[in-house]
Design a protein around this motif. Sequence first.
Motif, PDB file in Angstrom:
ATOM      1  N   GLN A  50       0.839  -1.195   0.000  1.00  0.00           N
ATOM      2  CA  GLN A  50       0.000   0.000   0.000  1.00  0.00           C
ATOM      3  C   GLN A  50       0.875   1.247   0.000  1.00  0.00           C
ATOM      4  O   GLN A  50       2.006   1.235   0.485  1.00  0.00           O
ATOM      5  CB  GLN A  50      -0.891   0.052   1.246  1.00  0.00           C
ATOM      6  CG  GLN A  50      -2.055  -0.872   1.223  1.00  0.00           C
ATOM      7  CD  GLN A  50      -2.944  -0.658   2.442  1.00  0.00           C
ATOM      8  OE1 GLN A  50      -2.513  -0.087   3.438  1.00  0.00           O
ATOM      9  NE2 GLN A  50      -4.165  -1.134   2.352  1.00  0.00           N
ATOM     10  N   GLU A  54      -2.549   5.473   2.072  1.00  0.00           N
ATOM     11  CA  GLU A  54      -3.566   4.436   2.276  1.00  0.00           C
ATOM     12  C   GLU A  54      -3.393   3.760   3.634  1.00  0.00           C
ATOM     13  O   GLU A  54      -4.375   3.469   4.322  1.00  0.00           O
ATOM     14  CB  GLU A  54      -3.502   3.396   1.170  1.00  0.00           C
ATOM     15  CG  GLU A  54      -3.961   3.913  -0.178  1.00  0.00           C
ATOM     16  CD  GLU A  54      -3.782   2.896  -1.292  1.00  0.00           C
ATOM     17  OE1 GLU A  54      -3.063   1.887  -1.084  1.00  0.00           O
ATOM     18  OE2 GLU A  54      -4.362   3.104  -2.357  1.00  0.00           O
ATOM     19  N   ARG A  57      -4.595   6.223   6.213  1.00  0.00           N
ATOM     20  CA  ARG A  57      -6.055   6.273   6.176  1.00  0.00           C
ATOM     21  C   ARG A  57      -6.655   5.084   6.915  1.00  0.00           C
ATOM     22  O   ARG A  57      -7.591   5.227   7.699  1.00  0.00           O
ATOM     23  CB  ARG A  57      -6.543   6.301   4.724  1.00  0.00           C
ATOM     24  CG  ARG A  57      -8.058   6.429   4.614  1.00  0.00           C
ATOM     25  CD  ARG A  57      -8.574   6.076   3.255  1.00  0.00           C
ATOM     26  NE  ARG A  57      -8.303   4.655   3.026  1.00  0.00           N
ATOM     27  CZ  ARG A  57      -7.982   4.131   1.848  1.00  0.00           C
ATOM     28  NH1 ARG A  57      -7.884   4.883   0.787  1.00  0.00           N
ATOM     29  NH2 ARG A  57      -7.757   2.833   1.712  1.00  0.00           N
TER      30      ARG A  57
END
Length: 132
Positions: A50, A54, A57
């Motif tokens: 990732q 991301e 998040r």
Amino acid sequence: MNIKNTYRHLERIFEKITGFVTAILGSSITFILALVMIMFWFTNRDFANQELNESIRDLIHGVTFLSLFVIQKEFNRFSGSLHIKVNELVVSSEIANNSVMNVEHKTELEIQELQKEYTDLVEQIKEVEEKE
């Protein structure tokens, strides 16, 4: 059964449901289950593939989700202790209106009616003070 009675009945049912849901969300067991779910979710994610934003998040979503349960538990504790303190003050005062004891168990409509009574009482007191 008219519309007003139907509405009151639905309001009582909804208030019972919200009380039940609030108790569940503030439960330690629910928090532990949510924590296990978040840990399971994180262990099954491929953070290596990732991008950094991301991963951040996902971490923020997990912390926010868990915060819901922590805040609800703290609110339940605070609310309960506040009700006990207010009830103690009402009981200890001879001139207090004991009908407000355990007001948290009343329906929203009953609480609004009590608020109106106390608002009217404040207005009456202001009028008397202005005349003096």
